[in-house]
Design an enzyme around this catalytic site. Sequence first.
Site, PDB file in Angstrom:
ATOM      1  N   ASP A   1       8.561  -6.351   5.453  1.00  0.00           N
ATOM      2  CA  ASP A   1      10.549  -6.139   5.687  1.00  0.00           C
ATOM      3  C   ASP A   1      11.107  -5.466   4.607  1.00  0.00           C
ATOM      4  O   ASP A   1      12.365  -5.330   4.196  1.00  0.00           O
ATOM      5  CB  ASP A   1      10.631  -7.494   4.649  1.00  0.00           C
ATOM      6  CG  ASP A   1      10.008  -8.188   3.218  1.00  0.00           C
ATOM      7  OD1 ASP A   1       9.296  -7.254   2.819  1.00  0.00           O
ATOM      8  OD2 ASP A   1       9.938  -9.723   3.040  1.00  0.00           O
TER       9      ASP A   1
ATOM     10  N   ASP B   1      -3.947   6.164   0.531  1.00  0.00           N
ATOM     11  CA  ASP B   1      -2.637   6.412  -0.205  1.00  0.00           C
ATOM     12  C   ASP B   1      -1.743   5.845  -1.850  1.00  0.00           C
ATOM     13  O   ASP B   1      -0.721   5.907  -2.035  1.00  0.00           O
ATOM     14  CB  ASP B   1      -1.628   5.377   1.291  1.00  0.00           C
ATOM     15  CG  ASP B   1      -2.141   3.933   0.761  1.00  0.00           C
ATOM     16  OD1 ASP B   1      -3.409   3.803   1.366  1.00  0.00           O
ATOM     17  OD2 ASP B   1      -1.177   2.588   0.335  1.00  0.00           O
ATOM     18  N   ASN B   2      -2.458   5.613  -2.619  1.00  0.00           N
ATOM     19  CA  ASN B   2      -2.292   4.624  -3.566  1.00  0.00           C
ATOM     20  C   ASN B   2      -2.925   5.997  -4.709  1.00  0.00           C
ATOM     21  O   ASN B   2      -2.977   5.308  -6.098  1.00  0.00           O
ATOM     22  CB  ASN B   2      -3.103   3.595  -3.978  1.00  0.00           C
ATOM     23  CG  ASN B   2      -2.682   2.035  -3.058  1.00  0.00           C
ATOM     24  OD1 ASN B   2      -1.225   2.899  -2.775  1.00  0.00           O
ATOM     25  ND2 ASN B   2      -3.100   0.801  -2.818  1.00  0.00           N
TER      26      ASN B   2
ATOM     27  N   GLY C   1       3.063   5.343   4.477  1.00  0.00           N
ATOM     28  CA  GLY C   1       4.428   6.073   4.204  1.00  0.00           C
ATOM     29  C   GLY C   1       5.430   5.076   3.292  1.00  0.00           C
ATOM     30  O   GLY C   1       4.906   3.692   3.189  1.00  0.00           O
TER      31      GLY C   1
ATOM     32  N   ASP D   1       1.028   3.164  -8.136  1.00  0.00           N
ATOM     33  CA  ASP D   1       0.972   1.017  -7.089  1.00  0.00           C
ATOM     34  C   ASP D   1       0.384   0.470  -7.966  1.00  0.00           C
ATOM     35  O   ASP D   1      -0.894   0.347  -7.483  1.00  0.00           O
ATOM     36  CB  ASP D   1       0.571   1.929  -5.307  1.00  0.00           C
ATOM     37  CG  ASP D   1       1.763   2.449  -5.263  1.00  0.00           C
ATOM     38  OD1 ASP D   1       2.764   2.909  -5.247  1.00  0.00           O
ATOM     39  OD2 ASP D   1       1.256   3.083  -3.843  1.00  0.00           O
TER      40      ASP D   1
HETATM   41  P1  AMP Z   1      -0.026  -1.041  -0.611  1.00  0.00           P
HETATM   42  O1  AMP Z   1      -0.577  -1.916  -0.679  1.00  0.00           O
HETATM   43  O2  AMP Z   1       1.639  -1.694  -1.741  1.00  0.00           O
HETATM   44  O3  AMP Z   1       0.044   0.480  -1.140  1.00  0.00           O
HETATM   45  O4  AMP Z   1       0.781  -0.728   0.420  1.00  0.00           O
HETATM   46  C1  AMP Z   1       0.658   0.077   0.738  1.00  0.00           C
HETATM   47  C2  AMP Z   1       1.648   0.051   2.506  1.00  0.00           C
HETATM   48  O5  AMP Z   1       2.683  -0.813   2.974  1.00  0.00           O
HETATM   49  C3  AMP Z   1       2.897   1.557   1.710  1.00  0.00           C
HETATM   50  O6  AMP Z   1       2.723   1.999   3.054  1.00  0.00           O
HETATM   51  C4  AMP Z   1       3.858   0.284   1.892  1.00  0.00           C
HETATM   52  O7  AMP Z   1       5.238   1.373   1.606  1.00  0.00           O
HETATM   53  C5  AMP Z   1       3.853  -0.613   2.788  1.00  0.00           C
HETATM   54  N1  AMP Z   1       4.714  -1.845   2.509  1.00  0.00           N
HETATM   55  C6  AMP Z   1       3.899  -3.179   1.861  1.00  0.00           C
HETATM   56  N2  AMP Z   1       4.698  -3.763   0.849  1.00  0.00           N
HETATM   57  C7  AMP Z   1       5.783  -3.786   2.056  1.00  0.00           C
HETATM   58  C8  AMP Z   1       6.845  -4.654   2.675  1.00  0.00           C
HETATM   59  N3  AMP Z   1       7.105  -5.628   1.857  1.00  0.00           N
HETATM   60  N4  AMP Z   1       7.764  -4.045   3.705  1.00  0.00           N
HETATM   61  C9  AMP Z   1       7.049  -3.041   4.342  1.00  0.00           C
HETATM   62  N5  AMP Z   1       6.190  -2.249   3.471  1.00  0.00           N
HETATM   63  C10 AMP Z   1       5.578  -2.708   3.076  1.00  0.00           C
HETATM   64 MG    MG Z   2       0.736   2.151  -1.647  1.00  0.00          MG
END
Ligand code: AMP
Ligand code: MG
Length: 537
Positions: free
Chosen positions: A140, A282-283, A105, A292
């Site tokens: 965070d 998810d990306n 999410g 992303d």
């Molecule tokens: P990502 O690898 O950036 O595509 O993120 C994968 C998941 O981790 C997604 O659900 C992001 O919303 C969550 N996410 C990544 N960084 C953070 C963060 N600093 N705080 C909260 N959720 C995060």
């Molecule tokens: Mg992502």
Amino acid sequence: MTSSSLQETFQARFVERLRADPQRAGPPRPVRGAHYSFVDPSPVGAPKAIAWSEPLAAQLGLGPDWPNGHDRAAVLAGQTLLPGMQPYAMCYGGHQFGHWAGQLGDGRAINLGETIDRDGVRQTWQLKGAGPTPYSRSADGWAVLRSSVREFLCSEAMFHLGVPTTRALSLVLTGDQVLRDMFYDGRAEWEPGAIVCRVAPSFVRFGSFEILAAREEHELLRELGDFVIREHFPELVPNTAPTETLPPETYLAWFREVATRTAAMIVHWSRVGFVHGVMNTDNLSILGLTIDYGPYGWLENYDPSWTPNTTDASGRRYAFGAQSRIGLWNLLKLANAVLPLAKDVEGLQEALGAYTEAYDRGWERMLAEKLGWTAWQEDTDGALLQDLLDQFGRTETDWTIFFRRLATIDVGQALDPETLRKALTPSFYAPEALSADDWGRWTNWLLRYQQRSQREGRSADQRRAAMDAVNPKYVLRNYLAQLAIEDAERGDYGALERLQRVLTRPYEEQPEHEDLAAKRPEWARTKPGCSMLSCSS
Ligand code: AMP
Ligand code: MG
């Protein structure tokens, strides 16, 4: 209507048509029975806008005084909500590095609402790094300046390169510090927090469907499918289906369209040398947009096994040459998720076959264009291309510079070795290391290439113009982004602005910015941020 009044009131069709979590905001938790949760951006210390995309602002119809009467940075940091904004975070799941990860999410992305752009397209605005949401899990909800600079610059660079992508309107410092362990080695440091305002017709991902299918929330799955198809693929909606439920054939046709768009997107990535770095489901955007921007990178020397993501260094799952295969893998996961809607295993399998076909033909067509040919010729071109890629394996060659230099060779003239040497040397990382044998191979390849190219019957000028229109001169080289970040972290945004400006015209020669087209300097080969990136952001 004046252009600035186009967006005065935000709309919220996603919110109105789909299901809200009955609990507003609240702690991280599994959110069932809902497509999204209402949550406001968190307060920040001192929002300061440090970058702005004028081309996107124009597309959105934002005048110079926008947001008329409000502080721009406060709006773009989510501190001031404009009329109609109803902030929410979306629920989605995903397969990360090949494994089902359950609910993910929008853990730090908060959607503000939608406006209609100057082409009549509904665009969703989303703040990335605006504080925690019910999907933040143990993190965070914030983002740091370095990753936000990378997302801001790259989204817009990709757009101007003609690659389907989400856009970035602004980059705002929050005024707060965020703690990050960049190398996951226990040495956490405080870094400046930042927020990017992303814009796209939809931020729905493959994982948005997967989470609903995994939970067997089939009613919600159908609602999301109907919403996405009616909103974003209206051409697929049969006249006979004015009510909410679409027939299985429509879902199948839609899946096929998603597959084709995904293939086209990855062909573009290959053309410009982009490596996404984290192609988790998810990306992957349901609209076939690049989404992303995390530990992505730009191919310097051609190496299909190169990945910019340190987390992926051992498996190389998301390496340059693996991206089309991973696209297929991800589509297979999406096919499983939409099976309850399409109800046709064979049809979905056939659509996956269509993906492979679309990718393979797209790759050939794209390479033919990069090489200055109007079409791929089955009899000759496969061997010529394979031999070129083998040459790249022997001689470290810059993927971007090579094709621009190749375009300077007049294939209508007799080619002497000295001309060839002059033309190609700038694209090699270690030209002094080339043996006579190496040069012999290059000459041999070029003579065959010349013969093939002469069959096109283009003048030297026509050929160069056609090649330069698909082979960028300027890409967001990894080390250039890193230098702009280091300056920005010291409060100097000059390099960021310059890169942003130059990258709006990536196919044009810009002699005063020749330094930004140079190959990676030796010091950047192994420097963190330049050749290796972690997921920490
Ligand atoms: P990502 O690898 O950036 O595509 O993120 C994968 C998941 O981790 C997604 O659900 C992001 O919303 C969550 N996410 C990544 N960084 C953070 C963060 N600093 N705080 C909260 N959720 C995060
Ligand atoms: Mg992502």
